[in-house]
Design a protein around this motif. Structure first.
Motif, short mmCIF file in Angstrom:
data_model
loop_
_atom_site.label_atom_id
_atom_site.label_comp_id
_atom_site.label_asym_id
_atom_site.label_seq_id
_atom_site.Cartn_x
_atom_site.Cartn_y
_atom_site.Cartn_z
N UNK A 118 0.83 -1.22 0.00
CA UNK A 118 0.00 0.00 0.00
C UNK A 118 0.86 1.26 0.00
N UNK A 119 1.98 1.21 0.72
CA UNK A 119 2.85 2.39 0.80
C UNK A 119 3.69 2.49 -0.48
N UNK A 120 4.06 1.33 -1.02
CA UNK A 120 4.86 1.34 -2.26
C UNK A 120 4.05 1.89 -3.44
N UNK A 121 2.73 1.62 -3.46
CA UNK A 121 1.89 2.15 -4.55
C UNK A 121 0.94 3.20 -3.97
N UNK A 122 1.49 4.24 -3.40
CA UNK A 122 0.71 5.22 -2.63
C UNK A 122 -0.03 6.20 -3.53
N UNK A 123 -1.34 6.35 -3.32
CA UNK A 123 -2.10 7.45 -3.93
C UNK A 123 -3.33 7.71 -3.06
N UNK A 124 -4.19 8.65 -3.50
CA UNK A 124 -5.32 9.04 -2.63
C UNK A 124 -6.36 7.94 -2.46
N UNK A 125 -6.29 6.89 -3.31
CA UNK A 125 -7.30 5.82 -3.21
C UNK A 125 -6.92 4.77 -2.16
N UNK A 126 -5.65 4.77 -1.72
CA UNK A 126 -5.18 3.73 -0.80
C UNK A 126 -5.92 3.81 0.53
N UNK A 127 -6.38 2.66 1.02
CA UNK A 127 -7.00 2.61 2.35
C UNK A 127 -6.23 1.63 3.22
N UNK A 128 -6.02 2.01 4.48
CA UNK A 128 -5.26 1.15 5.41
C UNK A 128 -6.01 0.93 6.71
N UNK A 129 -7.15 1.62 6.87
CA UNK A 129 -7.92 1.56 8.13
C UNK A 129 -8.26 0.14 8.54
N UNK A 130 -8.66 -0.70 7.54
CA UNK A 130 -9.06 -2.09 7.86
C UNK A 130 -7.90 -2.87 8.47
N UNK A 131 -6.66 -2.56 8.03
CA UNK A 131 -5.48 -3.29 8.56
C UNK A 131 -5.26 -2.94 10.03
N UNK A 132 -5.40 -1.63 10.36
CA UNK A 132 -5.22 -1.21 11.75
C UNK A 132 -6.36 -1.72 12.64
N UNK A 133 -7.58 -1.76 12.05
CA UNK A 133 -8.73 -2.27 12.82
C UNK A 133 -8.52 -3.75 13.15
N UNK A 134 -8.01 -4.50 12.16
CA UNK A 134 -7.76 -5.92 12.40
C UNK A 134 -6.66 -6.10 13.45
N UNK A 135 -5.60 -5.28 13.36
CA UNK A 135 -4.50 -5.35 14.33
C UNK A 135 -5.03 -5.10 15.76
N UNK A 136 -5.92 -4.08 15.88
CA UNK A 136 -6.48 -3.76 17.20
C UNK A 136 -7.37 -4.88 17.71
N UNK A 137 -8.09 -5.54 16.78
CA UNK A 137 -9.02 -6.60 17.22
C UNK A 137 -8.28 -7.82 17.77
N UNK A 138 -6.96 -7.90 17.50
CA UNK A 138 -6.17 -9.05 17.99
C UNK A 138 -5.42 -8.75 19.28
N UNK A 139 -5.80 -7.62 19.94
CA UNK A 139 -5.09 -7.23 21.16
C UNK A 139 -5.30 -8.19 22.34
N UNK A 140 -6.29 -9.08 22.20
CA UNK A 140 -6.51 -10.09 23.25
C UNK A 140 -5.24 -10.91 23.50
#
Length: 819
Positions: A118-140
């Protein structure tokens, strides 16, 4: 091990305290403060900041994965040998020490692999929120790791003591360097690596704050990142619910003074530690008391620590001074940092007062501010006031001003002129006297802002210009000088000192000073006779041996002081009259940049015009002033902070502007504080700040980033964006200021002090960017928000390892390897 766990909890508590700033009164999160809206509507800049944050986080994520991998490396062979005839550890021990590490590794590896493209092909369409949401959901998984952390450390330590083979393994774990770096592996202990996952959760939470700052509310990432932040904060709260009980300020009805002559809060040095005491001067004795802790609702009481009958009290002369009292002075940058925290809290309180349902949060912030101001009052005084009982012990108080010390001394000496009898109090009499102190006291509360009513005057913020003209009324000739003090955060500080006028009864100083005010309400002038007798000089830096001839103070009335004209006044002190003038400039006006009409000079002329004309990389004025300061001012106490005489600075300004031939002669003869003042004035009068108007919003954004890797990326990128003359001059000044700070033990100027002096001068925009479209309620709001950030920007570069012009220009993307 308990200490280790306590450290972890403190660390998490600290992060949680920082998180609190993002709450509203009703509990909703607002991660975007109005002062960080510079990039709204400017999509490209917003995207660039977001990419910088993500790039920095990705770089640190790679290092974190390498650290987890280094932990897992010995786990497999240890497990394999556990079932053999010669196990290093048992299966149970292996599972306890490496509990959940494999799971954490897999979670982060998957996250890293998904984020990288996502960072290598960066433009205004890139979304990363789902990745951080998934990371947070595994905090157990992290919850399970944290619950086991203490046991894991204890087990590892026991195994190390019992097995030398395991000890060797646990002390020499090899961590790979990042792919793009030249660094090879580094050796880290198992204990250090086991701490990394705890550190990581707080780091991820800070990055989420940064990402939300630079994500528009209508972007698909915004709700996902907000959700991830909420999960992360709840997680941090769940593993750290212990909150220290906070002290509350005591307020009481005012009592009447009877036999009490004077009382106040002083800092006593007792058993090498500082304690705040309430000291009472009665007509026949001095009593030192402390407030007793009592149950809620119970009547407050004082406890007597000691008392001295005035008939037995003497002031120690310097040669019999008790050397067992060592005065420990905190580095000045710690004092300055606490002032910054208090200023930020003050503006937070003002903001919350206007917010709906903000009252409970105001109370919480007030408690915090009360603690921080109390800390400041305890640690800032450094002037010793020694009291001696001729039949017994000596006592040491520390005061923030020679004025106060002189007041206490004079009050005691005045009482001692009467025919005093030595007295001994029985325990009952002492108890009666001590309990009456509560009603008698005239100073009720420790002098901190949080004890004041909101209606009370907030004081002045800005610059006070004072000319000390002359003094009359001396009976005989002496070597005379004056010092100026203003109040700051509840105590007085010395801000300027005139030269010594030798052997006269009518000194004519006519010296002008610029004094910075931080909520100040009073100006004090002290007149001294200079002591040149070397045998009288004490080794103690803070002992002032010169004799006070007189002292007095005036209230800084905003109406009188804020007129544009000079206001002349006289202070009468012990029959001596000191004549002075003053005028006040608000911080905004004093830092206003006005271009010079004469482009042939250097002051008020664009830096690239000057360097082009001189055919130089750095303006001549900057090089010459730096050279002179390094030659003979680097050991000068308060260099760059103590004001130079205004007329000297004006003479140097004219000389540089007209390119006078004998400028080098002038520099070598001039007082060093005037040269330091000329350099500051040059930067202050640039028509555009050295770090440019164009980049100002980006500097404000960059310094607000919480993640170290993202901040590093951004701050280096911004330096590269400066025009060459600005960058070369900035780097030259930076190295000079670092050399000045190396002499801090002698010149008392830390990196933080220097950042406070130069930050606003180098960054303050031509037209205040921050006030555009905003309603600023007071000068202190401007100080708290903008100026604090300007100081932090310069401090960041001052604390950074050396930055070379060539290297900076060569690196197109700067990655931090610090995790």
């Amino acid at each position: 091990m308990e200490e280790e766990e306590e450290e972890v909890l403190c660390y998490l508590d600290r992060v949680l305290e920082e998180e609190e700033v993002f709450e509203y009164g009703d509990g909703e999160l607002d991660p975007i403060s109005p002062t960080h809206r510079q990039f709204k509507g400017d999509m490209e800049k917003g995207l660039e900041m977001k990419k910088l944050v993500l790039s920095g986080f990705l770089a640190s994520e790679e290092i974190y994965i390498n650290q987890l991998e280094a932990l897992l490396l010995p786990m497999r062979p240890l497990k394999a040998t556990a079932t053999t005839s010669q196990p290093v550890l048992t299966i149970q021990q292996v599972e306890t020490i490496f509990y959940k590490i494999q799971d954490i590794f897999e979670i982060h590896k998957e996250f890293y692999d998904a984020l990288l493209p996502n960072i290598q092909q960066w433009d205004e369409k890139v979304t990363v929120g789902h990745l951080f949401q998934k990371l947070a959901s595994q905090l157990g998984v992290y919850k399970a790791f944290v619950d086991n952390y203490k046991v894991a450390l204890e087990t590892a330590e026991k195994c190390s003591q019992a097995n030398s083979q395991f000890q060797k393994i646990s002390e020499n774990l090899k961590v790979k360097g990042p792919k793009d770096s030249k660094d090879c592996t580094t050796t880290v202990s198992m204990e250090a690596l086991l701490y990394k996952p705890i550190d990581r959760v707080t780091r991820s939470t800070l990055v989420l704050h940064d990402l939300l700052k630079h994500t528009p509310k209508d972007h698909p990432d915004f709700p996902l990142l907000q959700d991830a932040l909420r999960i992360s904060q709840n997680f941090l709260s769940s593993i750290n619910e212990e909150i220290d009980p906070r002290r509350t300020a005591v307020t009481t009805p005012k009592g009447e003074a009877r036999q009490l002559v004077k009382d106040g809060f002083l800092v006593e040095v007792s058993e090498s530690s500082r304690k705040v005491r309430h000291v009472f001067l009665f007509t026949d004795l001095l009593l030192c008391a402390k407030m007793k802790k009592t149950a809620v609702g119970r009547h407050q009481q004082y406890e007597c620590k000691w008392y001295i009958p005035l008939a037995d009290l003497t002031f120690q002369t310097l040669d019999e001074s008790d050397t067992s009292h060592s005065i420990q002075v905190l580095p000045e940058h710690e004092i300055e940092e606490m002032k910054i925290k208090i200023s930020v809290l003050k503006s937070e309180i003002q903001k919350e007062k206007k917010a709906p349902k903000g009252q409970s949060r105001v109370e919480r912030l007030r408690k915090k501010m009360n603690e921080q101001e109390s800390w400041l009052l305890l640690h800032s005084p450094t002037i010793p006031f020694r009291i001696h009982n001729k039949h017994g012990k000596s006592y040491l108080f520390l005061l923030s001003s020679d004025y106060e010390r002189s007041e206490w001394r004079e009050s005691i000496q005045k009482l001692q002129k009467k025919d005093l009898q030595a007295c001994v109090l029985s325990s009952v009499e002492l108890q009666v006297l001590t309990s009456s102190c509560f009603k008698l006291r005239t100073v009720h509360n420790i002098p901190v802002t949080s004890n004041k009513d909101d209606e009370e005057t907030p004081g002045l913020y800005g610059f006070l210009h004072v000319i000390v003209h002359s003094a009359k009324g001396f009976k005989e000739s002496a070597n005379l000088y004056c010092t100026l003090e203003v109040d700051s955060y509840g105590y007085f500080v010395s801000k300027a000192k005139t030269r010594v006028f030798r052997d006269t009864t009518e000194p004519q100083w006519n010296e002008e000073f610029e004094i910075e005010l931080e909520g100040s309400q009073y100006l004090r002038i002290l007149c001294y006779e200079k002591c040149y007798d070397k045998s009288m000089l004490n080794k103690d830096d803070n002992e002032i041996v010169d004799k006070i001839m007189g002292k007095g103070q005036v209230q800084l009335d905003p109406q009188t002081v804020q007129s544009k004209n000079w206001h002349m006044d006289v202070i009468e002190m012990n029959g001596i009259k000191v004549e002075f003038s003053m005028k006040f400039t608000s911080r905004d006006l004093s830092l206003k940049r006005t271009p010079s009409k004469k482009q042939s000079g250097v002051f008020g002329v664009k830096i690239n015009v000057v360097t082009k004309r001189e055919r130089s990389k750095v303006p001549y004025i900057v090089r010459q002033c730096i050279e002179e300061v390094e030659k003979r001012g680097i050991d000068e106490v308060g260099i760059y902070r103590i004001s130079g005489v205004a007329t000297d600075i004006q003479a140097l300004k004219t000389a540089f502007d007209t390119n006078t031939k004998d400028i080098l002669m002038m520099l070598s003869d001039m007082d060093i504080n005037a040269i330091a003042g000329t350099l500051k004035l040059y930067f202050r009068e640039l028509p555009e700040p050295l770090l440019t108007d164009r980049l100002y919003p980006a500097f404000m954004e960059g310094i607000a980033l919480s993640d170290p890797a993202a901040k590093e990326n951004c701050m280096m990128h911004l330096l590269r964006s400066l025009p060459d003359p600005n960058l070369m001059t900035f780097l030259t000044l930076l190295e000079h200021l670092k050399r000045v700070a190396e002499k801090e033990p002698i010149n008392k100027m830390s990196l933080h002090n220097l950042a406070t002096v130069f930050g606003p001068t180098l960054l303050r925009p031509s037209e205040s960017e921050t006030t555009k479209g905003q309603h600023i309620t007071s000068a202190s709001d401007i100080w708290s928000h903008d100026v604090m950030a300007q100081v932090q920007v310069l401090l960041y570069y001052l604390q950074h390892p050396p930055i070379s012009f060539a290297e900076l220009k060569r690196n197109t993307l700067y990655f931090s390897t610090d995790v």
